[in-house]
Design an enzyme around this catalytic site. Structure first.
Site, PDB file in Angstrom:
ATOM      1  N   SER A  49     -16.503 -12.044  43.970  1.00  0.00           N
ATOM      2  CA  SER A  49     -17.552 -12.085  42.954  1.00  0.00           C
ATOM      3  C   SER A  49     -17.931 -13.535  42.634  1.00  0.00           C
ATOM      4  CB  SER A  49     -17.095 -11.309  41.722  1.00  0.00           C
ATOM      5  OG  SER A  49     -18.182 -10.948  40.909  1.00  0.00           O
ATOM      6  N   ASP A 165     -19.194  -5.004  44.172  1.00  0.00           N
ATOM      7  CA  ASP A 165     -18.356  -6.097  43.682  1.00  0.00           C
ATOM      8  C   ASP A 165     -16.905  -5.989  44.165  1.00  0.00           C
ATOM      9  OD1 ASP A 165     -16.630  -7.593  41.653  1.00  0.00           O
ATOM     10  OD2 ASP A 165     -18.640  -8.146  40.972  1.00  0.00           O
TER      11      ASP A 165
END
Length: 292
Positions: A49, A165
């Protein structure tokens, strides 16, 4: 590149595992800056991320000044184009093209294989929940997949998979950077913690807070085992900042820098690097430690 350096110099290779955390991940910039200033080599980087975004910037250039400048200029509107929210039924708040445009501009069509430092981004397979390690292809595309937080951003199609993610499968990829070949793994955890969701939801006033707090719980549970594979875990004190606190970039970057300063002896010992001559800042940290 890193393995060759190891053979020539006989030193240990150092890998950096950078975790997610939204704006809190700006602390990674300070960590990288402080490590390089102290002469600690960074031979491999794996990021999840926001850690993938910061790590990709440095891996592509090895330029700490450009890295810091890029993130000091970063505005919340660059990452979250709130003014462009449209009513839609696809289950996300932000259109992918804005993020793609931002990342394409930042990385200029660079491929992961051409990075100055071996790099990997971690995403999550939407269908299976498995971690997907991206080590080749478009650098911007890999980062885009790694930051695709559900509800906020749409998932990304890559390598015949639909990705979201990486925090849902590997929040701080210490094991990934170890597998890449690092002898010494330094993990930087800026977000995984236990959150009392019942209390948090009472006070939360926006969707971003709900999503980020929920993800913190997931990351806390997953990262506990993964972080055991790291030689050192740095935890810059940034949990009080919000997921979108990009306007606090100078403070967040400084927090990462100071965390390295507080742990420089352990880092140098683990990496087999001679500690540099103490600066005034180092002496200040030593003074603080002597009083605890």
């Amino acid at each position: 590149m890193a393995s060759r350096a190891k053979k020539v110099s006989g030193r240990k290779t150092v890998g950096l595992a950078l975790g997610g955390g939204g704006a809190r991940g700006l602390a990674h910039v300070g960590v990288i800056r402080a490590l390089r200033r102290a002469g600690i080599p960074i031979d491999y980087i794996a990021g999840t991320s926001m850690g993938a975004l910061v790590g990709a910037f440095y891996a592509a250039t090895q330029d700490t000044e450009a890295l810091e400048a890029a993130f000091l200029r970063l505005d919340r509107r660059d990452v979250m184009p709130i003014g462009r929210i449209l009513a839609k039924k696809d289950g996300v708040l932000f259109r992918d093209p804005e993020i793609a445009e931002f990342l394409d501009k930042a990385f200029d069509e660079r491929r992961i294989e051409s990075c100055a430092v071996p790099f990997a981004a971690v995403a999550t397979d939407v269908k299976t929940g498995e971690a997907v390690v991206l080590k080749n292809g478009s650098l911007a595309g890999a980062v885009r997949a790694s930051i695709a937080l559900p509800i906020i951003f749409p998932p990304v199609a890559r390598e015949k998979r639909l990705l979201m993610d990486g925090g849902f499968s590997n929040p701080v990829p210490a094991d990934v950077v170890r597998a890449m070949g690092a002898d010494v793994v330094i993990a930087v955890d800026v977000t995984s913690r236990w959150v009392n969701i019942a209390d948090e939801l009472v006070s939360v006033k926006n969707l971003y807070g709900i999503v980020s707090n929920a993800l913190s719980v997931v990351e806390y549970q997953i990262s506990r085992q993964i972080l055991k594979t790291a030689d050192l875990v740095l935890r810059p004190p940034v949990l009080q900042y919000g997921w979108l606190s990009f306007d606090m970039a100078p403070r967040l970057i400084t927090a990462g820098d100071e965390e390295v300063g507080m742990n420089i002896e352990k880092i140098c010992r683990a990496a087999g690097v001679k500690r540099p001559n103490e600066t005034a800042l180092d002496k200040f940290f030593a003074f603080l430690r002597s009083g605890t």
